[in-house]
Write an enzyme that holds these catalytic residues in place. Structure first.
Site: not given
Ligand code: 13P
Length: 253
Positions: A9-11, A97, A99, A169, A175, A215, A236
């Site tokens: 997931n490149w975000k 997600h 976020e 997650e 992160g 992570s 990520g």
């Protein structure tokens, strides 16, 4: 046998040029170093999707989006629909997600609609669930994750449930460099699978891929991916560096 998957997931990272450079490195490294039945997916920012898809070409790596609209078409400025993704032959989309839940107010009701739109467009949703730190500390993590799964997925038919990939997650592991232990991951994955079995039957539950995210890196992937109910990862930060991401993929046998 459920499908093993490692998805990056490149975000909201990388310029177009950097994204193309990373994709080019991955195509070369995956074809020369990776020999596994694991599906490798790159979930990239919307504007890069067609370019990265073209670049991946005939490589075994697939491309995915990071979100889609709950609407089909129309006057929704700035949104991207599942049917648009389908029209670009994008096979995967991340939905729910943390976020998106945290910064864009996405809740179970909205996510149920997004899941429906993705399935109608024959995309494979990678549905994310996971608890914030305070919820885990209060001992309510299983309850919350089960609620997230129920709200977004339990309206699905038996046939549609089979088209879903789930990613657990824990928010406190995203992160932060603080990964769940293999035991914590396995416990929650087993809880989710048991919950699916209670509604859809044991055979259906055994078919669903449940990925771990938070992570994941080349050092901890082996232990996490060795757990009985962990079918791969949603990665990520470590997916932004070709060497690290390929080393994570190579953990899958
Ligand atoms: P990190 O691997 O950077 O913790 O991110 C996990 C994640 O959110 C993947 O969707």
């Amino acid at each position: 046998m459920r499908q093993k998957i490692v998805a990056g997931n490149w975000k909201m990272n990388k310029t177009m040029a950097e994204a193309q450079a990373l994709a080019a490195e991955l195509v070369g490294m995956v074809s020369s170093e990776v020999n596994t039945n694991t599906s490798v997916v790159l979930c990239v920012p919307f504007p890069y999707l067609p370019v990265i898809k073209y670049q991946l070409g005939k490589s075994s790596i697939k491309v995915g989006a990071q979100n889609c609209s709950e609407h089909e078409w129309g006057a929704y400025t700035g949104e991207v629909s599942a049917l648009m993704l389908k029209s670009m032959e994008i096979p995967y989309v991340i939905l729910g997600h943390s976020e998106r839940r945290q910064y864009f107010g996405e809740d179970g009701k909205l996510l149920a609609k997004k899941i429906d739109k993705a399935l109608t467009a024959t995309l494979t949703p990678i549905f994310c669930c996971g608890e914030p730190l305070e919820v885990r500390e209060a001992g309510n993590h299983e309850k919350l994750v089960k609620q997230q799964v129920e709200e977004a997925l339990f309206h699905l038919s038996d046939a549609d449930l089979k088209k879903i990939v789930i990613a657990y997650e824990p928010v406190w592991a995203i992160g932060t460099g603080k990964t769940a232990t293999a035991q914590q991951a396995q416990e929650m994955h087993a809880v989710i699978r048991k919950q699916l079995a209670s509604k859809y039957g044991e055979a259906a539950a055994q078919e669903i891929s449940i990925l771990y995210g938070g992570s994941v890196n080349a050092k901890n992937a082996h232990e996490l991916f060795s757990c009985a109910d962990v079918d791969g990862g949603l990665v990520g930060g470590a997916s932004l560096k070709s060497r690290e991401f390929v080393d994570v993929i190579k953990v899958m046998k």
